[in-house]
Design a protein around this motif. Sequence first.
Motif, PDB file in Angstrom:
ATOM      1  N   MET A   1      -4.169  14.961  -3.042  1.00  0.00           N
ATOM      2  CA  MET A   1      -3.669  13.645  -3.305  1.00  0.00           C
ATOM      3  C   MET A   1      -2.214  13.769  -3.754  1.00  0.00           C
ATOM      4  O   MET A   1      -1.879  14.568  -4.607  1.00  0.00           O
ATOM      5  CB  MET A   1      -4.519  13.006  -4.404  1.00  0.00           C
ATOM      6  CG  MET A   1      -4.191  11.589  -4.647  1.00  0.00           C
ATOM      7  SD  MET A   1      -5.243  10.754  -5.854  1.00  0.00           S
ATOM      8  CE  MET A   1      -6.736  11.639  -5.914  1.00  0.00           C
ATOM      9  N   TYR A  27       0.682   6.219  -5.885  1.00  0.00           N
ATOM     10  CA  TYR A  27       0.056   7.117  -4.909  1.00  0.00           C
ATOM     11  C   TYR A  27       0.600   6.875  -3.508  1.00  0.00           C
ATOM     12  O   TYR A  27       0.880   5.738  -3.121  1.00  0.00           O
ATOM     13  CB  TYR A  27      -1.457   6.920  -4.904  1.00  0.00           C
ATOM     14  CG  TYR A  27      -2.130   7.408  -6.149  1.00  0.00           C
ATOM     15  CD1 TYR A  27      -2.410   8.757  -6.330  1.00  0.00           C
ATOM     16  CD2 TYR A  27      -2.472   6.542  -7.173  1.00  0.00           C
ATOM     17  CE1 TYR A  27      -3.020   9.220  -7.477  1.00  0.00           C
ATOM     18  CE2 TYR A  27      -3.082   6.994  -8.331  1.00  0.00           C
ATOM     19  CZ  TYR A  27      -3.349   8.334  -8.469  1.00  0.00           C
ATOM     20  OH  TYR A  27      -3.941   8.786  -9.612  1.00  0.00           O
ATOM     21  N   PRO A  29       0.174   6.574   0.500  1.00  0.00           N
ATOM     22  CA  PRO A  29      -0.951   6.085   1.294  1.00  0.00           C
ATOM     23  C   PRO A  29      -1.667   7.226   2.007  1.00  0.00           C
ATOM     24  O   PRO A  29      -1.042   8.072   2.644  1.00  0.00           O
ATOM     25  CB  PRO A  29      -0.316   5.125   2.289  1.00  0.00           C
ATOM     26  CG  PRO A  29       1.135   5.411   2.260  1.00  0.00           C
ATOM     27  CD  PRO A  29       1.453   6.063   0.962  1.00  0.00           C
ATOM     28  N   ALA A  30      -2.997   7.241   1.890  1.00  0.00           N
ATOM     29  CA  ALA A  30      -3.798   8.299   2.517  1.00  0.00           C
ATOM     30  C   ALA A  30      -4.199   7.921   3.943  1.00  0.00           C
ATOM     31  O   ALA A  30      -4.494   8.784   4.760  1.00  0.00           O
ATOM     32  CB  ALA A  30      -5.042   8.559   1.686  1.00  0.00           C
ATOM     33  N   ALA A  31      -4.233   6.636   4.225  1.00  0.00           N
ATOM     34  CA  ALA A  31      -4.624   6.167   5.557  1.00  0.00           C
ATOM     35  C   ALA A  31      -3.667   5.055   5.973  1.00  0.00           C
ATOM     36  O   ALA A  31      -3.165   4.307   5.129  1.00  0.00           O
ATOM     37  CB  ALA A  31      -6.057   5.632   5.526  1.00  0.00           C
ATOM     38  N   ARG A  33      -2.337   1.481   7.455  1.00  0.00           N
ATOM     39  CA  ARG A  33      -2.851   0.114   7.378  1.00  0.00           C
ATOM     40  C   ARG A  33      -3.345  -0.330   8.752  1.00  0.00           C
ATOM     41  O   ARG A  33      -2.827   0.091   9.776  1.00  0.00           O
ATOM     42  CB  ARG A  33      -1.765  -0.828   6.879  1.00  0.00           C
ATOM     43  CG  ARG A  33      -1.382  -0.540   5.449  1.00  0.00           C
ATOM     44  CD  ARG A  33      -0.358  -1.552   4.977  1.00  0.00           C
ATOM     45  NE  ARG A  33      -0.071  -1.327   3.587  1.00  0.00           N
ATOM     46  CZ  ARG A  33      -0.575  -2.066   2.605  1.00  0.00           C
ATOM     47  NH1 ARG A  33      -1.374  -3.063   2.880  1.00  0.00           N
ATOM     48  NH2 ARG A  33      -0.265  -1.802   1.360  1.00  0.00           N
ATOM     49  N   SER A  44      -6.448  -1.991   4.436  1.00  0.00           N
ATOM     50  CA  SER A  44      -6.674  -0.560   4.446  1.00  0.00           C
ATOM     51  C   SER A  44      -7.900  -0.249   3.612  1.00  0.00           C
ATOM     52  O   SER A  44      -8.237  -0.982   2.677  1.00  0.00           O
ATOM     53  CB  SER A  44      -5.456   0.171   3.877  1.00  0.00           C
ATOM     54  OG  SER A  44      -5.710   1.542   3.799  1.00  0.00           O
ATOM     55  N   ASP A  46      -7.954   2.422   1.900  1.00  0.00           N
ATOM     56  CA  ASP A  46      -7.397   3.273   0.858  1.00  0.00           C
ATOM     57  C   ASP A  46      -7.174   2.446  -0.409  1.00  0.00           C
ATOM     58  O   ASP A  46      -6.240   1.649  -0.492  1.00  0.00           O
ATOM     59  CB  ASP A  46      -6.080   3.861   1.340  1.00  0.00           C
ATOM     60  CG  ASP A  46      -5.449   4.783   0.324  1.00  0.00           C
ATOM     61  OD1 ASP A  46      -6.183   5.312  -0.524  1.00  0.00           O
ATOM     62  OD2 ASP A  46      -4.223   4.971   0.386  1.00  0.00           O
ATOM     63  N   THR A  47      -8.021   2.647  -1.418  1.00  0.00           N
ATOM     64  CA  THR A  47      -7.891   1.880  -2.655  1.00  0.00           C
ATOM     65  C   THR A  47      -6.843   2.476  -3.596  1.00  0.00           C
ATOM     66  O   THR A  47      -6.381   1.782  -4.501  1.00  0.00           O
ATOM     67  CB  THR A  47      -9.234   1.805  -3.404  1.00  0.00           C
ATOM     68  OG1 THR A  47      -9.698   3.126  -3.669  1.00  0.00           O
ATOM     69  CG2 THR A  47     -10.255   1.054  -2.574  1.00  0.00           C
ATOM     70  N   GLN A  48      -6.450   3.720  -3.390  1.00  0.00           N
ATOM     71  CA  GLN A  48      -5.441   4.337  -4.248  1.00  0.00           C
ATOM     72  C   GLN A  48      -4.068   3.686  -4.063  1.00  0.00           C
ATOM     73  O   GLN A  48      -3.235   3.728  -4.960  1.00  0.00           O
ATOM     74  CB  GLN A  48      -5.332   5.838  -3.957  1.00  0.00           C
ATOM     75  CG  GLN A  48      -6.554   6.627  -4.310  1.00  0.00           C
ATOM     76  CD  GLN A  48      -6.726   6.794  -5.814  1.00  0.00           C
ATOM     77  OE1 GLN A  48      -5.854   6.490  -6.604  1.00  0.00           O
ATOM     78  NE2 GLN A  48      -7.887   7.278  -6.199  1.00  0.00           N
ATOM     79  N   ALA A  49      -3.832   3.080  -2.916  1.00  0.00           N
ATOM     80  CA  ALA A  49      -2.538   2.459  -2.651  1.00  0.00           C
ATOM     81  C   ALA A  49      -2.308   1.237  -3.533  1.00  0.00           C
ATOM     82  O   ALA A  49      -1.176   0.774  -3.669  1.00  0.00           O
ATOM     83  CB  ALA A  49      -2.438   2.067  -1.181  1.00  0.00           C
TER      84      ALA A  49
END
Length: 103
Positions: A1, A27, A29-31, A33, A44, A46-49
Amino acid sequence: MQARIYQPARTAMSSGQAKTHHWVLEYAPAAPRELDPLMGWTGSADTQAQIKLTFATKEAALAYAKEHGIEAIVTEPKKRKANIRPGGYGDNFATNRRRAWTH
């Protein structure tokens, strides 16, 4: 991460320095949009965004990242010098102006 630690700049619509004295951990973006075909909204999984953590100092943000195993990239702010004129705002309306009115 992976995350980015930075100090936010002032908004383009203000000359004040409010909300620029803290540090933010955001953070990456891991994925990518996705575009919803029905409504056209972007979304997305991705909740970390959605997470932005604020810290009082850069060292506190780095300590948090190290403690939680987050690979962090620190972006140092570019400081501007203050634009303070000797007469200040009132000098615009002084009766003894030596220069022509430019407004």
